[in-house]
Enzyme design. Structure first.
Site, PDB file in Angstrom:
ATOM      1  N   LYS A 261       1.630  -2.762   0.385  1.00 28.71           N
ATOM      2  CA  LYS A 261       1.222  -1.768   1.390  1.00 28.71           C
ATOM      3  C   LYS A 261       1.176  -2.394   2.784  1.00 28.71           C
ATOM      4  O   LYS A 261       1.556  -1.768   3.775  1.00 28.71           O
ATOM      5  CB  LYS A 261      -0.138  -1.152   1.030  1.00 28.71           C
ATOM      6  CG  LYS A 261      -0.007  -0.096  -0.054  1.00 28.71           C
ATOM      7  CD  LYS A 261      -1.331   0.499  -0.505  1.00 28.71           C
ATOM      8  CE  LYS A 261      -1.064   1.432  -1.698  1.00 28.71           C
ATOM      9  NZ  LYS A 261      -2.232   1.857  -2.419  1.00 28.71           N
TER      10      LYS A 261
ATOM     11  N   PHE B 147      -6.754   0.488   4.114  1.00 23.80           N
ATOM     12  CA  PHE B 147      -7.418   0.168   2.852  1.00 23.80           C
ATOM     13  C   PHE B 147      -6.393   0.344   1.741  1.00 23.80           C
ATOM     14  O   PHE B 147      -5.406   1.055   1.915  1.00 23.80           O
ATOM     15  CB  PHE B 147      -8.613   1.108   2.613  1.00 23.80           C
ATOM     16  CG  PHE B 147      -9.894   0.604   3.222  1.00 23.80           C
ATOM     17  CD1 PHE B 147     -10.042   0.553   4.594  1.00 23.80           C
ATOM     18  CD2 PHE B 147     -10.940   0.177   2.417  1.00 23.80           C
ATOM     19  CE1 PHE B 147     -11.215   0.073   5.165  1.00 23.80           C
ATOM     20  CE2 PHE B 147     -12.127  -0.296   2.966  1.00 23.80           C
ATOM     21  CZ  PHE B 147     -12.260  -0.351   4.340  1.00 23.80           C
TER      22      PHE B 147
ATOM     23  N   ASN C 201     -10.494  13.984  -4.341  1.00 16.78           N
ATOM     24  CA  ASN C 201     -10.747  12.733  -5.065  1.00 16.78           C
ATOM     25  C   ASN C 201     -12.228  12.376  -4.945  1.00 16.78           C
ATOM     26  O   ASN C 201     -13.005  13.131  -4.362  1.00 16.78           O
ATOM     27  CB  ASN C 201      -9.851  11.621  -4.510  1.00 16.78           C
ATOM     28  CG  ASN C 201     -10.076  11.417  -3.032  1.00 16.78           C
ATOM     29  OD1 ASN C 201     -11.164  11.050  -2.603  1.00 16.78           O
ATOM     30  ND2 ASN C 201      -9.049  11.691  -2.223  1.00 16.78           N
TER      31      ASN C 201
ATOM     32  N   LYS D  21      -7.866  34.448  -5.272  1.00 18.78           N
ATOM     33  CA  LYS D  21      -8.211  33.544  -6.389  1.00 18.78           C
ATOM     34  C   LYS D  21      -7.163  33.677  -7.504  1.00 18.78           C
ATOM     35  O   LYS D  21      -6.856  34.796  -7.927  1.00 18.78           O
ATOM     36  CB  LYS D  21      -9.599  33.929  -6.902  1.00 18.78           C
ATOM     37  CG  LYS D  21     -10.119  32.980  -7.933  1.00 18.78           C
ATOM     38  CD  LYS D  21     -11.502  33.404  -8.410  1.00 18.78           C
ATOM     39  CE  LYS D  21     -11.882  32.607  -9.632  1.00 18.78           C
ATOM     40  NZ  LYS D  21     -12.963  33.221 -10.378  1.00 18.78           N
TER      41      LYS D  21
ATOM     42  N   ASP E   4      -2.322  12.312  -1.277  1.00 19.35           N
ATOM     43  CA  ASP E   4      -0.905  12.042  -1.031  1.00 19.35           C
ATOM     44  C   ASP E   4      -0.083  13.325  -1.110  1.00 19.35           C
ATOM     45  O   ASP E   4       0.978  13.414  -0.503  1.00 19.35           O
ATOM     46  CB  ASP E   4      -0.384  11.024  -2.058  1.00 19.35           C
ATOM     47  CG  ASP E   4      -0.978   9.639  -1.802  1.00 19.35           C
ATOM     48  OD1 ASP E   4      -1.133   9.289  -0.610  1.00 19.35           O
ATOM     49  OD2 ASP E   4      -1.310   8.928  -2.767  1.00 19.35           O
TER      50      ASP E   4
ATOM     51  N   PRO F 281       1.885  13.833   5.033  1.00 17.36           N
ATOM     52  CA  PRO F 281       2.295  12.713   5.891  1.00 17.36           C
ATOM     53  C   PRO F 281       1.401  11.505   5.626  1.00 17.36           C
ATOM     54  O   PRO F 281       0.209  11.663   5.334  1.00 17.36           O
ATOM     55  CB  PRO F 281       2.078  13.247   7.314  1.00 17.36           C
ATOM     56  CG  PRO F 281       1.226  14.455   7.180  1.00 17.36           C
ATOM     57  CD  PRO F 281       1.364  14.976   5.783  1.00 17.36           C
ATOM     58  N   ASP F 282       1.960  10.317   5.739  1.00 13.93           N
ATOM     59  CA  ASP F 282       1.164   9.093   5.603  1.00 13.93           C
ATOM     60  C   ASP F 282       0.638   8.741   6.999  1.00 13.93           C
ATOM     61  O   ASP F 282       1.372   8.243   7.857  1.00 13.93           O
ATOM     62  CB  ASP F 282       2.026   7.962   5.027  1.00 13.93           C
ATOM     63  CG  ASP F 282       1.171   6.756   4.669  1.00 13.93           C
ATOM     64  OD1 ASP F 282       0.265   6.404   5.453  1.00 13.93           O
ATOM     65  OD2 ASP F 282       1.390   6.168   3.598  1.00 13.93           O
ATOM     66  N   ILE F 283      -0.635   9.036   7.214  1.00 14.43           N
ATOM     67  CA  ILE F 283      -1.224   8.907   8.559  1.00 14.43           C
ATOM     68  C   ILE F 283      -1.170   7.459   9.034  1.00 14.43           C
ATOM     69  O   ILE F 283      -0.740   7.153  10.151  1.00 14.43           O
ATOM     70  CB  ILE F 283      -2.691   9.424   8.551  1.00 14.43           C
ATOM     71  CG1 ILE F 283      -2.733  10.870   8.045  1.00 14.43           C
ATOM     72  CG2 ILE F 283      -3.310   9.307   9.935  1.00 14.43           C
ATOM     73  CD1 ILE F 283      -4.130  11.396   7.750  1.00 14.43           C
TER      74      ILE F 283
HETATM   75  O1  PMT Z   1     -15.796   6.845   0.245  1.00 18.56           O
HETATM   76  P1  PMT Z   1     -16.368   5.902  -0.803  1.00 18.56           P
HETATM   77  O2  PMT Z   1     -16.939   6.660  -1.982  1.00 18.56           O
HETATM   78  O3  PMT Z   1     -17.354   4.938  -0.228  1.00 18.56           O
HETATM   79  O4  PMT Z   1     -15.157   5.052  -1.403  1.00 18.56           O
HETATM   80  C1  PMT Z   1     -14.499   4.113  -0.572  1.00 18.56           C
HETATM   81  C2  PMT Z   1     -12.988   4.103  -0.845  1.00 18.56           C
HETATM   82  C3  PMT Z   1     -12.727   3.600  -2.247  1.00 18.56           C
HETATM   83  C4  PMT Z   1     -12.399   5.510  -0.661  1.00 18.56           C
HETATM   84  C5  PMT Z   1     -12.369   3.154   0.246  1.00 18.56           C
HETATM   85  O5  PMT Z   1     -12.898   1.875   0.082  1.00 18.56           O
HETATM   86  C6  PMT Z   1     -10.844   3.092   0.124  1.00 18.56           C
HETATM   87  O6  PMT Z   1     -10.270   2.349  -0.657  1.00 18.56           O
HETATM   88  N1  PMT Z   1     -10.143   3.930   0.945  1.00 18.56           N
HETATM   89  C7  PMT Z   1      -8.684   4.109   0.876  1.00 18.56           C
HETATM   90  C8  PMT Z   1      -8.347   5.046  -0.268  1.00 18.56           C
HETATM   91  C9  PMT Z   1      -6.850   5.304  -0.384  1.00 18.56           C
HETATM   92  O7  PMT Z   1      -6.436   6.404  -0.179  1.00 18.56           O
HETATM   93  O8  PMT Z   1      -6.099   4.233  -0.637  1.00 18.56           O
HETATM   94  P2  PMT Z   1      -4.492   4.256  -0.812  1.00 18.56           P
HETATM   95  O9  PMT Z   1      -4.194   2.926  -1.399  1.00 18.56           O
HETATM   96  O10 PMT Z   1      -4.078   5.458  -1.550  1.00 18.56           O
HETATM   97  O11 PMT Z   1      -3.961   4.382   0.663  1.00 18.56           O
HETATM   98  C10 PMT Z   1      -3.606   3.261   1.461  1.00 18.56           C
HETATM   99  C11 PMT Z   1      -3.976   3.469   2.901  1.00 18.56           C
HETATM  100  O12 PMT Z   1      -3.183   4.504   3.484  1.00 18.56           O
HETATM  101  C12 PMT Z   1      -5.425   3.866   3.146  1.00 18.56           C
HETATM  102  O13 PMT Z   1      -5.850   3.186   4.300  1.00 18.56           O
HETATM  103  C13 PMT Z   1      -5.353   5.373   3.390  1.00 18.56           C
HETATM  104  O14 PMT Z   1      -6.397   5.809   4.281  1.00 18.56           O
HETATM  105  C14 PMT Z   1      -3.995   5.500   4.059  1.00 18.56           C
HETATM  106  N2  PMT Z   1      -3.327   6.793   3.807  1.00 18.56           N
HETATM  107  C15 PMT Z   1      -2.965   7.147   2.544  1.00 18.56           C
HETATM  108  C16 PMT Z   1      -2.283   8.333   2.338  1.00 18.56           C
HETATM  109  C17 PMT Z   1      -1.990   9.159   3.436  1.00 18.56           C
HETATM  110  N3  PMT Z   1      -1.350  10.312   3.274  1.00 18.56           N
HETATM  111  N4  PMT Z   1      -2.378   8.798   4.663  1.00 18.56           N
HETATM  112  C18 PMT Z   1      -3.035   7.625   4.880  1.00 18.56           C
HETATM  113  O15 PMT Z   1      -3.406   7.314   6.015  1.00 18.56           O
END
Ligand code: PMT
Length: 408
Positions: A341, A327, A214, A293, A283, A309-311
């Site tokens: 969330k 976040f 991403n 390749k 995800d 896994p969702d950490i």
């Molecule tokens: O890195 P930059 O270019 O500065 O951009 C910053 C950002 C936009 C990446 C940052 O501000 C941000 O929003 N980070 C979270 C991105 C994200 O994956 O959001 P989400 O809504 O999909 O996930 C929710 C939360 O679960 C996040 O805290 C994520 O770290 C966590 N997560 C998600 C999936 C997963 N498998 N494991 C996780 O821990």
């Protein structure tokens, strides 16, 4: 890769820098007032300051020898300047003269005080004191702006009659005001708090040369790692691939995939007190990573993906979870999705940002966040990611300490 170990004590250490301004005499009283508020103070004076007040005076009030020179073999044999830089939780310079501010803005390190300012992770607080024309001069105002943008906190100056006979802005704040201004700083501290922070994207390999990923640059996470470190937290930064230089934190762990990030986080959970998930973790990952390749022989290619896994959710679901900050990156209905969330992942705070629009979010210099918690929220408007990270770090510290107080 271990870069440096943050202090693990639970006290507030101030290195008080004295510049060569006439108000240096007021800083004698400042030392006393800071000590009354529980700070431990070590004084560093510029050569010019020693012409106005003797080091012996500051030694008497602080109870410690005063440092005046970088090239002092005797003093360096005790607590050398790098140890002093690490000892500091705050670097307060009062008075901060126009010349000192110019040298600090330019990154010049030609004496002990300016060298410490470069060598320390501690937040810089400046109490300017100078003639009103010097204060108003565009050069001083530009230096002030540079220092502010880098995160320095500017205390004052006050307006009024000046020692030189002028009247206007440039008087150093009174010692009582300065000591009071340092109090909220102490409340924002996270000294020694063992923190794990994820940042950047993950890459999910399809074959030896391709991956799914991403647009995360790591900028937001790196800025937050630095801001938490400045507040005294002992930060382990677990980062996906990023082109940015890593900030100076306690430990940096480089990972590539979501599974590697998951393993690195879980391995550090035993004594973790604060977990911050800034990473944009994929995800899903390809079910299979081809050994060679992939050839482009099919017109339509279907990939099978498997859930990662969702950490964050896993950390928050632990028996004794750390304080958790997630976040939420949303393209629509920010509050609804972020609050979902917060509840679903059972985290303490969630910092939501709008992504995919014209401003903020992924791979931009600026960002805006709305932070949600059970029963409340705070909007942090669009600003540079380092400034935003500092605001968020203060909010995290406030809530972390609140949660701490409730638990005891
Ligand atoms: O890195 P930059 O270019 O500065 O951009 C910053 C950002 C936009 C990446 C940052 O501000 C941000 O929003 N980070 C979270 C991105 C994200 O994956 O959001 P989400 O809504 O999909 O996930 C929710 C939360 O679960 C996040 O805290 C994520 O770290 C966590 N997560 C998600 C999936 C997963 N498998 N494991 C996780 O821990």
């Amino acid at each position: 890769m271990t870069i440096h170990t943050a202090p693990t004590h639970d006290r507030s250490h101030i290195v008080l820098g004295i510049g060569g301004g006439i108000s240096a005499y007021k800083s004698v009283d400042l030392v006393r007032r800071l000590k009354e508020r529980g700070f431990e103070v070590r004084v560093v004076m510029t050569q010019a300051a020693t012409a106005l007040v003797t080091p012996l005076t500051f030694q008497a009030v602080s109870g410690h020898p005063v440092r005046t020179s970088l090239l002092d073999p005797g003093a360096e044999a005790g607590m050398n300047h790098i140890e002093l830089a690490r000892w500091a939780d705050w670097l307060l310079i009062a008075p901060a003269t126009a010349d000192l501010m110019a040298r600090l803005a330019a990154g010049i390190a030609d004496d002990l005080l300016t060298t410490l300012a470069l060598a320390t992770n501690a937040p810089l607080c400046l109490a300017p004191a100078m003639n009103q024309h010097m204060w108003r001069h565009p050069a001083t105002q530009e230096n002030l702006q540079t220092l502010r943008e880098r995160g320095a906190r500017i205390l004052g100056p006050a307006e009024g009659d000046q020692a030189c006979g002028d009247s206007g802005p440039g008087r150093m704040l009174e010692p009582a005001e300065l000591a009071e201004a340092m109090r909220p700083q102490a409340e924002r501290r996270l000294i020694g708090v063992r923190t794990v922070l994820t940042a950047g994207p993950t890459r999910e390999p399809l074959d030896p040369v391709r991956y799914l990923s991403n647009r995360s640059s790591g900028r937001m996470g790196y800025a937050l790692a630095a801001a938490l470190t400045h507040r005294g937290a002992q930060v382990t930064l677990i980062t996906g691939p990023s082109a940015l230089p890593v900030p100076t934190v306690a430990e940096v762990v480089q990972v590539e995939t979501a599974l590697e990030m998951h393993a690195a986080v879980l391995a550090r959970m035993a004594d973790c007190e604060l977990f911050v998930a800034t990473a944009a973790v994929a995800d899903y990952r390809p079910l299979e990573c081809a050994a060679q390749k992939r050839k482009k022989d099919a017109e339509l290619l279907t990939l099978q993906l498997v859930r990662n896994p969702d950490i964050l959710a896993e950390v928050a679901a632990r028996e004794s979870p750390p304080f958790t900050v997630g976040f939420a990156a949303e393209t629509e209905q920010l509050e609804i999705h972020a609050r979902a969330k917060l509840a679903h992942k059972k985290v303490n705070l969630i910092a939501a940002n709008q992504v995919g629009g014209a401003v903020g979010g992924f791979d931009r210099e600026d960002n805006a966040l709305t932070v949600f918690w059970e029963g409340g929220s705070r909007a942090l408007p669009l600003m540079s990611k380092p400034s935003l990270a500092r605001e968020l770090a203060d909010l995290i510290a406030e809530h972390y300490r609140g949660a701490d107080a409730t638990a005891t």
